[in-house]
Write a protein that holds these residues in place. Structure first.
Motif, PDB file in Angstrom:
ATOM      1  N   PRO A  53       0.804  -1.221   0.000  1.00 34.45           N
ATOM      2  CA  PRO A  53       0.000   0.000   0.000  1.00 34.45           C
ATOM      3  C   PRO A  53       0.838   1.273   0.000  1.00 34.45           C
ATOM      4  O   PRO A  53       1.915   1.329   0.586  1.00 34.45           O
ATOM      5  N   THR A  55      -0.330   5.076   0.994  1.00 30.28           N
ATOM      6  CA  THR A  55      -1.477   5.801   1.543  1.00 30.28           C
ATOM      7  C   THR A  55      -1.347   7.298   1.290  1.00 30.28           C
ATOM      8  O   THR A  55      -0.262   7.787   0.960  1.00 30.28           O
ATOM      9  N   GLU A  56      -2.459   8.002   1.447  1.00 31.70           N
ATOM     10  CA  GLU A  56      -2.488   9.462   1.247  1.00 31.70           C
ATOM     11  C   GLU A  56      -1.830   9.809  -0.087  1.00 31.70           C
ATOM     12  O   GLU A  56      -1.094  10.786  -0.198  1.00 31.70           O
ATOM     13  N   ARG A  80      -5.877   9.056  -1.858  1.00 29.43           N
ATOM     14  CA  ARG A  80      -6.494   7.767  -1.536  1.00 29.43           C
ATOM     15  C   ARG A  80      -5.397   6.739  -1.336  1.00 29.43           C
ATOM     16  O   ARG A  80      -4.226   7.045  -1.508  1.00 29.43           O
ATOM     17  N   THR A  81      -5.784   5.541  -1.005  1.00 30.43           N
ATOM     18  CA  THR A  81      -4.835   4.444  -0.860  1.00 30.43           C
ATOM     19  C   THR A  81      -4.767   3.668  -2.163  1.00 30.43           C
ATOM     20  O   THR A  81      -5.795   3.314  -2.735  1.00 30.43           O
TER      21      THR A  81
END
Length: 169
Positions: free
Chosen positions: A137, A139-140, A152-153
């Motif tokens: 992932p 993130t941000e 978004r992720t």
């Protein structure tokens, strides 16, 4: 993420390929997209239902098929379009490994992704590229060439990374 029929959950995702973006519903018995990808490690095909296809520079096209099959090796990014419940992490603290957040810029095919990668304390950025799982992932995250899409992720296919660079704080 909503409870689905049969498999348990329906996740709304965008799958970024070299030639197009497919947006649709992933039905699964896993409650998180990252869990779904970990369980599917080694499998090569997954399906999105009620999907639309967008080719860069053109409008969305409704896919007539009930099911759109995607080849996992060709996936560059998967955007999780579900609103994660922030209280989940506080209710289940023992299930999450504490990691340090690091700002990074990644080149994945035609996409420049800027966001936060999460590494165990004291780990170097290159260790992220050596892990066994195919996806990790960010993130941000935002796509540099799509400023109208908010943070978004994204789950990144590590085998499709052209470069990664730390941006510092």
């Amino acid at each position: 993420m909503a409870a689905g029929t049969g498999l348990g959950y329906k996740m709304f995702v965008e799958v970024y390929l070299q030639s197009a973006v497919v947006r649709g519903i992933l039905e699964t018995n896993q409650d998180r997209l990252s869990n779904y990808l970990a369980v599917r490690q080694g499998e090569e095909v997954f399906a999105l239902k009620e999907a639309t296809l967008q080719v860069p520079g053109s409008a969305s096209v409704r896919v007539e098929s009930h099911e759109y099959l995607l080849y996992m090796q060709e996936v560059l990014l998967i955007a999780d379009l579900n609103n994660e419940d922030p209280t989940r992490r506080t209710l289940l603290p023992g299930l999450f490994v504490k990691k340090e957040k690091n700002k990074a810029l990644l080149g994945i095919g035609p996409y420049l992704l800027q966001g936060s990668v999460h590494l165990p304390s004291g780990s170097a950025l290159q260790e992220l590229l050596m892990e066994k799982s195919r996806f990790f992932p960010v993130t941000e995250a935002t796509l540099a060439n799509q400023p109208d899409v908010g943070p978004r992720t994204y789950l990144v296919n590590r085998t499709k990374i052209g470069f990664i660079s730390s941006l510092g704080e």
